[in-house]
Design a protein around this motif. Structure first.
Motif, PDB file in Angstrom:
ATOM      1  N   MET A   1       4.526   5.846  -1.182  1.00  9.98           N
ATOM      2  CA  MET A   1       3.985   5.019  -2.265  1.00  9.98           C
ATOM      3  C   MET A   1       2.566   4.548  -1.933  1.00  9.98           C
ATOM      4  O   MET A   1       1.676   4.577  -2.779  1.00  9.98           O
ATOM      5  CB  MET A   1       4.906   3.812  -2.454  1.00  9.98           C
ATOM      6  CG  MET A   1       4.436   2.803  -3.449  1.00  9.98           C
ATOM      7  SD  MET A   1       4.816   3.325  -5.113  1.00  9.98           S
ATOM      8  CE  MET A   1       3.686   2.281  -5.999  1.00  9.98           C
ATOM      9  N   GLY A   2       2.376   4.130  -0.673  1.00 11.83           N
ATOM     10  CA  GLY A   2       1.064   3.655  -0.247  1.00 11.83           C
ATOM     11  C   GLY A   2       0.015   4.752  -0.368  1.00 11.83           C
ATOM     12  O   GLY A   2      -1.117   4.510  -0.782  1.00 11.83           O
ATOM     13  N   ARG A   3       0.422   5.977  -0.030  1.00 11.18           N
ATOM     14  CA  ARG A   3      -0.495   7.103  -0.124  1.00 11.18           C
ATOM     15  C   ARG A   3      -0.882   7.345  -1.599  1.00 11.18           C
ATOM     16  O   ARG A   3      -2.049   7.594  -1.902  1.00 11.18           O
ATOM     17  CB  ARG A   3       0.146   8.357   0.470  1.00 11.18           C
ATOM     18  CG  ARG A   3      -0.689   9.606   0.372  1.00 11.18           C
ATOM     19  CD  ARG A   3      -2.011   9.469   1.085  1.00 11.18           C
ATOM     20  NE  ARG A   3      -2.872  10.620   0.800  1.00 11.18           N
ATOM     21  CZ  ARG A   3      -4.168  10.672   1.043  1.00 11.18           C
ATOM     22  NH1 ARG A   3      -4.773   9.630   1.570  1.00 11.18           N
ATOM     23  NH2 ARG A   3      -4.867  11.747   0.761  1.00 11.18           N
ATOM     24  N   ALA A   4       0.104   7.256  -2.492  1.00 15.55           N
ATOM     25  CA  ALA A   4      -0.197   7.454  -3.912  1.00 15.55           C
ATOM     26  C   ALA A   4      -1.203   6.408  -4.372  1.00 15.55           C
ATOM     27  O   ALA A   4      -2.168   6.711  -5.082  1.00 15.55           O
ATOM     28  CB  ALA A   4       1.070   7.361  -4.736  1.00 15.55           C
ATOM     29  N   TYR A   5      -0.993   5.178  -3.925  1.00 17.30           N
ATOM     30  CA  TYR A   5      -1.892   4.088  -4.316  1.00 17.30           C
ATOM     31  C   TYR A   5      -3.289   4.343  -3.754  1.00 17.30           C
ATOM     32  O   TYR A   5      -4.296   4.143  -4.434  1.00 17.30           O
ATOM     33  CB  TYR A   5      -1.333   2.762  -3.790  1.00 17.30           C
ATOM     34  CG  TYR A   5      -1.882   1.556  -4.500  1.00 17.30           C
ATOM     35  CD1 TYR A   5      -1.478   1.259  -5.797  1.00 17.30           C
ATOM     36  CD2 TYR A   5      -2.824   0.735  -3.887  1.00 17.30           C
ATOM     37  CE1 TYR A   5      -1.996   0.176  -6.465  1.00 17.30           C
ATOM     38  CE2 TYR A   5      -3.339  -0.353  -4.553  1.00 17.30           C
ATOM     39  CZ  TYR A   5      -2.908  -0.633  -5.840  1.00 17.30           C
ATOM     40  OH  TYR A   5      -3.424  -1.699  -6.505  1.00 17.30           O
ATOM     41  N   GLN A   6      -3.312   4.817  -2.501  1.00 14.76           N
ATOM     42  CA  GLN A   6      -4.585   5.105  -1.840  1.00 14.76           C
ATOM     43  C   GLN A   6      -5.313   6.250  -2.548  1.00 14.76           C
ATOM     44  O   GLN A   6      -6.520   6.179  -2.783  1.00 14.76           O
ATOM     45  CB  GLN A   6      -4.285   5.495  -0.394  1.00 14.76           C
ATOM     46  CG  GLN A   6      -5.475   5.505   0.517  1.00 14.76           C
ATOM     47  CD  GLN A   6      -5.083   6.012   1.887  1.00 14.76           C
ATOM     48  OE1 GLN A   6      -4.232   6.898   2.017  1.00 14.76           O
ATOM     49  NE2 GLN A   6      -5.685   5.461   2.912  1.00 14.76           N
ATOM     50  N   MET A   7      -4.553   7.296  -2.902  1.00 17.48           N
ATOM     51  CA  MET A   7      -5.155   8.427  -3.622  1.00 17.48           C
ATOM     52  C   MET A   7      -5.765   7.952  -4.926  1.00 17.48           C
ATOM     53  O   MET A   7      -6.856   8.368  -5.315  1.00 17.48           O
ATOM     54  CB  MET A   7      -4.083   9.490  -3.918  1.00 17.48           C
ATOM     55  CG  MET A   7      -3.807  10.431  -2.780  1.00 17.48           C
ATOM     56  SD  MET A   7      -2.195  11.223  -2.928  1.00 17.48           S
ATOM     57  CE  MET A   7      -2.454  12.266  -4.344  1.00 17.48           C
ATOM     58  N   ASN A   8      -5.045   7.054  -5.573  1.00 12.23           N
ATOM     59  CA  ASN A   8      -5.534   6.518  -6.837  1.00 12.23           C
ATOM     60  C   ASN A   8      -6.838   5.747  -6.639  1.00 12.23           C
ATOM     61  O   ASN A   8      -7.784   5.887  -7.412  1.00 12.23           O
ATOM     62  CB  ASN A   8      -4.457   5.622  -7.442  1.00 12.23           C
ATOM     63  CG  ASN A   8      -4.869   5.044  -8.757  1.00 12.23           C
ATOM     64  OD1 ASN A   8      -5.488   5.719  -9.562  1.00 12.23           O
ATOM     65  ND2 ASN A   8      -4.551   3.788  -8.966  1.00 12.23           N
ATOM     66  N   THR A   9      -6.888   4.976  -5.559  1.00 12.23           N
ATOM     67  CA  THR A   9      -8.105   4.203  -5.293  1.00 12.23           C
ATOM     68  C   THR A   9      -9.261   5.126  -4.913  1.00 12.23           C
ATOM     69  O   THR A   9     -10.383   4.940  -5.359  1.00 12.23           O
ATOM     70  CB  THR A   9      -7.853   3.215  -4.138  1.00 12.23           C
ATOM     71  OG1 THR A   9      -6.569   2.629  -4.326  1.00 12.23           O
ATOM     72  CG2 THR A   9      -8.892   2.124  -4.102  1.00 12.23           C
ATOM     73  N   LEU A  10      -8.952   6.144  -4.080  1.00 10.14           N
ATOM     74  CA  LEU A  10      -9.998   7.068  -3.624  1.00 10.14           C
ATOM     75  C   LEU A  10     -10.628   7.829  -4.789  1.00 10.14           C
ATOM     76  O   LEU A  10     -11.796   8.188  -4.739  1.00 10.14           O
ATOM     77  CB  LEU A  10      -9.405   8.069  -2.625  1.00 10.14           C
ATOM     78  CG  LEU A  10      -9.103   7.536  -1.238  1.00 10.14           C
ATOM     79  CD1 LEU A  10      -8.492   8.626  -0.387  1.00 10.14           C
ATOM     80  CD2 LEU A  10     -10.364   7.000  -0.583  1.00 10.14           C
ATOM     81  N   SER A  11      -9.807   8.092  -5.812  1.00  8.04           N
ATOM     82  CA  SER A  11     -10.341   8.847  -6.950  1.00  8.04           C
ATOM     83  C   SER A  11     -10.798   7.903  -8.064  1.00  8.04           C
ATOM     84  O   SER A  11     -10.889   8.301  -9.219  1.00  8.04           O
ATOM     85  CB  SER A  11      -9.301   9.834  -7.461  1.00  8.04           C
ATOM     86  OG  SER A  11      -8.159   9.127  -7.885  1.00  8.04           O
ATOM     87  N   TYR A  12     -11.048   6.642  -7.703  1.00  5.56           N
ATOM     88  CA  TYR A  12     -11.551   5.629  -8.659  1.00  5.56           C
ATOM     89  C   TYR A  12     -10.671   5.507  -9.898  1.00  5.56           C
ATOM     90  O   TYR A  12     -11.162   5.383 -11.017  1.00  5.56           O
ATOM     91  CB  TYR A  12     -13.002   5.946  -9.060  1.00  5.56           C
ATOM     92  CG  TYR A  12     -13.914   6.060  -7.883  1.00  5.56           C
ATOM     93  CD1 TYR A  12     -14.379   4.922  -7.235  1.00  5.56           C
ATOM     94  CD2 TYR A  12     -14.276   7.303  -7.395  1.00  5.56           C
ATOM     95  CE1 TYR A  12     -15.180   5.027  -6.120  1.00  5.56           C
ATOM     96  CE2 TYR A  12     -15.080   7.415  -6.277  1.00  5.56           C
ATOM     97  CZ  TYR A  12     -15.535   6.270  -5.645  1.00  5.56           C
ATOM     98  OH  TYR A  12     -16.318   6.380  -4.543  1.00  5.56           O
TER      99      TYR A  12
END
Lengths: 260, 224
Positions: free
Chosen positions: A181-192
């Motif tokens: 879940m954290g990775r999904a959230y991080q991916m979302n943040t990384l891709s603005y």
């Protein structure tokens, strides 16, 4: 920083899958510690001292009344402060998974102690008497007679607990753990936040089959543990069928086996 | 180690003032979910083609995905709708929407097992004395189902109240959001979250007590 494209759900699933290992880690660790803790609480609940029973009961009530995200935050902010100011140990660089495991172990202690207590009480008293009458020691009677039956009664609740843990564990991202879940959230943040829907739908498509598989595994376990014999036989066949159907690639059939 | 009790108390009071927000979400979601869950359970148990299969997939999906994930999905839907200026409404409606969906899925399962415990002869008997199927359900089956499902229903209501602590992810200013805001201002997060956990402890405990008393009153009904 390279701007990433997360528009494909399939690619996102591939990217997320490796992070499941961390999710499994805290699920298993929390189950392990929660189980030990619950055993202690269950013994307290079934013992003859009123004070111990009351303590265990109050603890369980508190755990039942708190939302897990609240307890997670309390543990996350309380533990470092406590160890710094009272124990004089700095635990700032302790891995975050520790807080998650501790939080859910605390929760599971309460939950599982109830599961254990009710399962233990579901086994009729006559069973113990019968076991003692044929000369088993109390410990032997408990391990050989009571425990297997109590375990059978506890399986549906156990399945619910594991799925609950998997689902609530997703909240670990709120303290910054990089699990699936954290990775999904991080991916979302990384891709603005350009591709939130493909990312989170991919994550949902990971959780969904996972929960179904866990549920089915516990159902098979329940059939295997069923004290009634006939059912056990069909369950064994079903397990074989399941293995052949889904896990066939794991079982290597020896070449030329037919000739022998 | 010292606990800033004054701060804890002030957050407690501020968060308590936001308790109605959590209750509003929970109550509206329940009002939506109880009839729809009952309907979905009846549809599933009667094996209505297409609808029952679709409902099964829906229930299985909602039950096996973490609520926070569903909330995040809805949050980004909300964000894009806001940005395109299609509709601009209070985030609380999104919270109500998603909690209703989750609750419908959970209650469908609850009512489905309760419906199975009512013998089919009850409905047949109702029809034999000239009631329509709808009347039979409304007057005979559903009151019994509610009686049987009550204990599980009550525990799922307390679960829902606990689940509303996730509404902060939808930018709803509820109890948790107050803890976040106040904790952020003063950097004493621990006291802020302790205050919130105290509120939840009291609220859920009181709810459970009320339900216990309630169950005692209605128990005779479930036995019949």
């Amino acid at each position: 920083m390279q701007y990433k494209n997360y528009s494909s759900i399939l690619d996102n699933i591939k990217e997320l899958l490796p992070y499941l290992s961390l999710t499994f880690q805290y699920v298993l660790l929390a189950l392990l510690f929660g189980f030990i803790f619950a055993l202690l609480l269950a013994v307290m609940k079934l013992c003859k001292y009123k004070v111990l029973r009351a303590i265990a009961q109050i603890y369980t009530t508190i755990m039942r009344c708190l939302p897990s995200v609240v307890l997670l935050f309390v543990v996350y902010f309380f533990l470092p402060k406590f160890s710094r100011e009272v124990l004089l140990i700095d635990i700032d660089d302790v891995p975050k998974i520790l807080f998650v495991v501790l939080t859910f172990a605390l929760f599971l202690g309460g939950f599982l102690s109830e599961v254990m207590r009710s399962a233990y009480q579901a086994v009729s008293k006559d069973q113990m008497d019968a076991a003692l009458s044929i000369g088993l020691t109390p410990l032997q009677a408990f391990i050989r007679i009571i425990l297997p039956q109590a375990f059978y009664y506890a399986i549906p609740n156990l399945a619910n607990t594991v799925i609950y843990l998997l689902k609530e564990g997703a909240l670990a991202y709120t303290i910054g753990l990089i699990d699936v879940m954290g990775r999904a959230y991080q991916m979302n943040t990384l891709s603005y936040s350009v591709y939130p829907i493909p990312i989170f739908v991919a994550l949902a498509l990971i959780y969904w089959p996972l929960a179904i598989v866990i549920e089915q595994l516990f159902k098979i376990l329940e059939r295997l543990m069923n004290p009634i014999k006939e059912d056990k036989k069909t369950a064994g066949q079903k397990l074989k069928g399941f293995k052949a159907k889904y896990l066939g690639f794991l079982v290597q059939t020896p070449k030329g086996g037919a000739e022998k | 180690m010292n606990l800033d009790t004054d701060f804890l108390w002030s957050v407690f009071l501020k968060a308590l003032a936001k308790l109605p927000v959590n209750f509003e979400i929970a109550i509206v979601a329940l009002v939506v979910a109880i009839p729809l869950g009952l309907l979905a359970a009846i549809v599933c148990n009667n094996k209505v083609p297409v609808a029952s299969q679709a409902l099964k997939v829906f229930v299985s999906f909602i039950r096996s995905t973490p609520p926070i994930l569903l909330i995040l999905i809805i949050y980004y839907v909300k964000k894009s709708l806001d940005m395109q200026g299609v509709i601009k409404i209070d985030p609380i409606w999104y919270a109500i929407f998603i909690f209703s969906l989750i609750e419908i899925a959970l209650l469908t399962e609850v009512f489905r097992s309760a419906l199975l415990s009512i013998p089919a002869t009850q409905l047949e008997a109702a029809e034999s004395i000239g009631m329509t199927k709808l009347q039979g359900y409304r007057r005979i089956v559903i009151p019994q189902v509610l009686g049987v499902a009550l204990p599980v229903l009550c525990s799922s209501i307390t679960d829902l109240v606990k689940m509303t602590s996730l509404a902060f992810a939808l930018t709803v200013v509820d109890i948790m959001a107050i803890a976040k805001i106040e904790g952020g201002f003063s950097l004493s997060f621990m006291e802020a979250y302790l205050a919130v956990s105290l509120i939840y402890l009291i609220v859920v405990f009181v709810l459970e007590r009320i339900f216990k008393i309630f169950e005692r009153f209605t128990k005779s009904y479930a036995d019949k």
